[in-house]
Design an enzyme around this catalytic site. Structure first.
Site, PDB file in Angstrom:
ATOM      1  N   ASP A   2       0.860  -1.182   0.000  1.00 21.19           N
ATOM      2  CA  ASP A   2       0.000   0.000   0.000  1.00 21.19           C
ATOM      3  C   ASP A   2       0.901   1.239   0.000  1.00 21.19           C
ATOM      4  O   ASP A   2       2.123   1.144   0.150  1.00 21.19           O
ATOM      5  CB  ASP A   2      -0.888  -0.035   1.246  1.00 21.19           C
ATOM      6  CG  ASP A   2      -2.086   0.894   1.163  1.00 21.19           C
ATOM      7  OD1 ASP A   2      -2.255   1.572   0.132  1.00 21.19           O
ATOM      8  OD2 ASP A   2      -2.858   0.942   2.136  1.00 21.19           O
ATOM      9  N   GLU A  33       2.698   5.040  -3.966  1.00 23.84           N
ATOM     10  CA  GLU A  33       2.638   5.996  -5.089  1.00 23.84           C
ATOM     11  C   GLU A  33       3.956   6.762  -5.324  1.00 23.84           C
ATOM     12  O   GLU A  33       4.180   7.116  -6.492  1.00 23.84           O
ATOM     13  CB  GLU A  33       1.498   6.997  -4.857  1.00 23.84           C
ATOM     14  CG  GLU A  33       0.114   6.387  -4.935  1.00 23.84           C
ATOM     15  CD  GLU A  33      -0.246   5.562  -3.693  1.00 23.84           C
ATOM     16  OE1 GLU A  33      -1.037   4.610  -3.824  1.00 23.84           O
ATOM     17  OE2 GLU A  33       0.277   5.861  -2.613  1.00 23.84           O
ATOM     18  N   ASP A  64      -9.023   3.820  -2.078  1.00 27.25           N
ATOM     19  CA  ASP A  64      -9.864   4.194  -0.938  1.00 27.25           C
ATOM     20  C   ASP A  64     -11.214   4.748  -1.391  1.00 27.25           C
ATOM     21  O   ASP A  64     -11.458   5.959  -1.355  1.00 27.25           O
ATOM     22  CB  ASP A  64      -9.124   5.206  -0.066  1.00 27.25           C
ATOM     23  CG  ASP A  64      -7.848   4.620   0.517  1.00 27.25           C
ATOM     24  OD1 ASP A  64      -7.693   3.385   0.486  1.00 27.25           O
ATOM     25  OD2 ASP A  64      -7.007   5.389   1.004  1.00 27.25           O
TER      26      ASP A  64
END
Length: 930
Positions: A521, A524, A597
């Site tokens: 997770d 990015e 999300d």
């Protein structure tokens, strides 16, 4: 003094984390840049058609490629916004290469860049792609109508040619007979290449956004150009955005949305739907489709921030540029902050051809383990081992199968990955073994931010080895994320990727077992105190590469390294499972992704369909959305509807934020538990079909979930339909996306009939049906002419279904014929690469069902021979009243009778059934209706 300092730091961390968590309550648009706040985008958008002054010269063949120089003519004032360039532009070098199956690769770069080499993205194009190169021997020339200089033409494939127009400069692919264009670059003269140069005295290169300053030490270096798709009605792709499948125009007459589609990987909390705003991943690959020609594609291998306009009809009305008028087209405009031109043209012409061409460049989807294609249960966070055991036992108590239980960041010691909180999870190996005894697995989270704590072994080792990304000053970059002060491994560097992979060994990751897999997770990468919640663009990677140049691929390299770690851990024998949030072109080779999300509302349920379809269209087949929405508390009806449609996502996981109420499937009353159980049972029954589709994606690049137009490419009614989707070529599914719906309209394409998946009711193809909505299911139909494989015995997990018999559901078309396939292997190893699999095609025609082997005879020396049989054959639409069938070569007669369409379902409608043929899936055989 030190104590006081530590208290201050903890207070700052608390405030930052509080701000981050509270910001999820609403998406704060002003925290992220728009085009006007992004100088390279604003400059590029100010260019006028025809402003490009380049022409091609010295066009030759060299080393099997076309080579040319691009020279600038003296440029008149254009009125465009630009950063002054004090010296004339130097020639650019163009290289055009041709590859098998209709692929053109075009590269344009500087010949003598100032101060540094422009970054080319490594490790995305698969190594075997170079083996498909066609070594060009001959270059022909012709003068196009109205041109004063010739154009260079090379052979591409049968019926197609690539053309380099010298002046004005343009590159396109055309059909060699008709001359009709397919895809073109710079047809509107918008190409612009900002060359690296010396900084002029007094010139300001810094860029500021909110409280952050980007030093931009190398100045402006952006690239932009127009791309046109001919014979196209719509364009698709370029994820990741929460928007429609068919991309809407962003510029042109009557266009309200002024923002281009942004490709810049960001940690976006509770993103809004129906927006061109960029999310967690970026794949700069666009597919066009139209009734007149079919499909084509265009891919730009560039990991810098990108902005892409889809130009509405009439945008160029005043340009004076004339393009072929007999061909409809869609124009687009591509802008990137840095990098080089490294683009690929794909000629199609069928939708699946484009996917096969694209994945021949970036790779096909990894073959997943069977367990990972089943249901996953996740939450931030399951509190402790007792909670894990309780949740696991409840699934059994309520007869709901699941395969994977997930642990989020709270299972660690202070958000230090590869650790276990010894109070909450004192016996991690025993916990995993208990799950595995039921055929279940566990996934733990491992994010890229490493806690900057001197006693933490991972931080200490990374610091000593110099393995962190550096800031603009050359020091280890220090940003804030879940652990507080954190640094990030530079996974662009293969040496660092190898080091990271070693951390997944059982010796290094203490408490891990072979049934534990990984979740990446925040890759990015997310940096809570960074510009736009990410890493500064002037941070430095291997070889002085700026973060701006590779930002969109950072998560890709991290995903790659983690996948390599699981491969190493299992000595190359065990297929990895790694879920990633960030993605780039090629991510499909390393695991699954999810759409991030999302929120518990009907709009997010609805937009999940085009999001997952778009990911599949761009190679990323193994994807899904969080069931029920990550944020918020879904009402029972919404949750049930989400499970019903999510059971058809390729990646099927329930997940929720820690501030939400618990939402395990049994917590919403007996009736809702039953409905959710039924939805999950549908997925488990269809696992053989899904696994066969994953193998198809692995070998051809064609996705598991498909837009309707991929299967019905000539039906215009399907082109912009993103409420419904195809699962493979056999199933059409449409969700219920509104609260309290009583009726819904479903378009069933094609000339053949469709059979309701639940009832077997026949519906006519080529028309829209108004259907009554029930709470039991969503509209789902089997296409006439197909054969579905099912497993109808429900177990605790997919692993426990391995030896269960199969059911074939034959949906006969108007010719009383049907076909389908079944792929089986051991579900976990790489033996399938050595021939260790079964691949059968079932053909029903002339009253006879035939099983034939699809696997090539020379596929390898490993054999897979499960002792599994087909126990039921269901015939939908069968018109004969026969009572018996004959099985050959065993010469066995079996009964045909009415039986339940779904054996485990109460009040299941009856269907014509061949009971207990008990033919082995490994054998070739026939079943003839007498």
């Amino acid at each position: 003094m030190k104590t006081k300092t530590n208290q201050t730091l903890r207070l700052i961390l608390l405030l930052l984390l509080t701000c981050h968590i509270s910001s999820v309550l609403s998406w704060k648009k002003d925290e992220f840049r728009n085009c006007d706040q992004t100088p390279f985008c604003k400059r590029a958008r100010s260019h006028k058609p025809g402003s490009c002054s380049l022409f091609a010269t010295d066009v030759t063949i060299s080393d099997g490629n076309v080579i040319a120089k691009l020279i600038s003519k003296p440029k008149p004032e254009s009125g465009s916004e630009s950063e002054a360039e004090p010296e004339p532009k130097k020639p650019l070098i163009l290289t055009l290469s041709v590859y098998q199956n209709g692929i053109v690769r075009l590269k344009i770069d500087e010949t003598e860049p100032k101060n540094k080499t422009r970054f080319e993205v490594p490790d995305v194009v698969v190594s075997e792609f170079s083996n498909h190169k066609l070594w060009l021997q001959k270059l022909s020339t012709e003068t196009l109508d109205g041109d004063s200089s010739p154009s260079s033409v090379v052979y591409l494939s049968e019926g197609y040619e690539a053309v380099i127009r010298h002046d004005p400069f343009e590159v396109y692919v055309r059909e060699s007979g008709s001359g009709d264009r397919v895809v073109s670059l710079n047809s509107h003269g918008l190409f612009d290449f900002e060359q690296l140069r010396e900084k002029k005295e007094g010139e300001e290169w810094e860029e500021k956004f909110r409280s952050h300053t980007d030093s931009r030490p190398y100045g402006p270096q952006s690239i932009s150009f127009d791309v046109s798709f001919y014979g196209a009605d719509f364009v698709y792709g370029i994820p990741e955005h929460a928007t429609s499948l068919a991309l809407k125009p962003t510029r042109g007459p009557g266009v309200e949305e002024a923002e281009p589609y942004r490709l810049f990987n960001l940690d976006v909390f509770e993103y809004i739907h129906d927006s061109p705003f960029g999310l967690y991943g970026s794949i700069p690959f666009m597919v066009s489709h139209g009734k007149s020609r079919g499909s084509s594609g265009f891919f730009w291998l560039n990991a810098a921030e990108m902005q892409i306009d889809v130009l509405g009809s009439g945008w160029d009305a005043e340009s004076g540029i004339l393009l072929p008028s007999k061909q409809g087209r869609v124009d687009t405009f591509w802008m990137a902050e840095a990098g080089v031109v490294d683009v690929f043209f794909f000629i199609g012409p069928k939708p699946k051809d484009v996917l096969q061409q694209y994945t021949s460049v970036t790779g096909t989807s990894a073959m997943p383990q069977l367990f990972s294609t089943a249901y996953h249960q996740c939450r931030w966070n399951y509190r402790d081992e007792e909670d894990v055991e309780h949740v696991d036992s409840k699934f059994d108590e309520f007869d709901i199968p699941y395969d994977v239980l997930w642990l989020d960041i709270e299972h660690t010691v202070g958000k230090k990955y590869f650790t276990w909180d010894s109070v909450l999870f004192p016996h991690p190996e025993e916990m995993q073994r208990k799950l595995y005894a039921k055929g279940r697995h566990m996934v733990t989270i491992v994010d890229p931010h490493i806690k900057r704590e001197d006693s933490f072994f991972l931080h200490k080792e990374a610091t000593e080895k110099g393995y962190y990304v550096k800031d603009a000053s050359g020091n280890d970059f220090d940003g804030w994320c879940w652990p507080g002060s954190s640094s990030y491994p530079d996974t662009l560097n293969p040496e660092i990727r190898s080091w990271w992979a070693d951390k997944f060994s059982y010796q290094s990751y203490v408490g891990s077992t072979p049934s534990l897999y990984i979740w990446n997770d925040m890759n990015e990468p997310s940096v809570f105190n960074g510009p736009e919640v990410t890493m500064p663009r002037d941070a430095l990677h291997l070889g002085g590469v700026e973060h701006r140049e590779l930002h969109n691929a950072y998560g890709y390299y991290f995903h790659m390294a983690t996948s390599e770690g699981l491969l190493k851990r299992g000595d190359g024998k065990d297929r990895p499972f790694v879920l990633s949030r960030a993605l780039f072109a090629g991510s499909q080779r390393y695991g699954a992704i999810w759409t991030g999300d999302n929120t518990a509302d009907w709009d997010h349920l609805r937009v999940s369909i085009p999001m997952v379809l778009t990911l599949g269209l761009t190679g990323m087949s193994f994807s899904g959305a969080d069931i029920g929405g990550f944020f918020g508390n879904p009402e029972p009806e919404l949750l049930v509807r989400w499970y019903q449609v999510g059971a058809f996502y390729p990646f099927f996981r329930g997940h929720a934020h820690h501030d939400t109420k618990r939402r395990e499937p049994w917590l919403f009353g007996e009736r809702n538990t039953q409905l959710i159980r039924d939805a999950i049972h549908v997925r488990y029954a269809l696992l053989p079909y899904f696994y066969t589709l994953f193998r198809e994606a692995n070998t051809t690049g064609v996705p598991v979930l498909r837009p309707l137009w991929m299967e019905f490419p000539s039906d215009k009614a399907t082109f912009s339909n993103d409420e419904a989707f195809m699962v493979g070529n056999s199933l059409l599914v449409q969700g219920i996306y509104t609260e309290g719906a009583k009726h819904t309209s479903v378009y069933l394409p094609g000339k053949e009939s469709w059979y309701d998946l639940r009832t077997g009711t026949v519906y006519k193809g080529g028309v829209t049906h108004k259907l009554e909505v029930t709470e039991e299911s969503i509209p789902a139909f089997q296409r006439a002419g197909t054969i579905l494989t099912r497993r109808d015995r429900f177990r605790r997990s997919s692993t426990q279904m391995t030896n269960d018999p199969y059911t074939l559901v034959i949906a006969l078309n108007s010719s009383q014929a049907a076909e389908g396939e079944l792929y089986i292997d051991d579900g976990s190893s790489f033996n399938f690469l050595k021939g260790g699999y079964i691949h059968k095609r079932f053909i029903f025609a002339n009253g006879k069902l035939t099983s034939v082997d699809v696997a090539p005879a020379s596929s390898g020396n490993v054999r897979y021979s499960p002792d599994v049989v087909i126990e039921r054959i269901i015939l939908l639409g069968h018109t004969s009243g026969s009572k018996n069938a004959l099985i050959e070569p065993s010469n066995q007669k079996v009964d045909i009778e009415l039986g339940p369409l779904w054996v485990q379902r109460a009040r299941s409608p009856a269907a014509v059934t061949i009971r207990k043929p008990n033919v082995r899936v490994t054998d070739d055989w026939t079943v003839k209706i007498l």
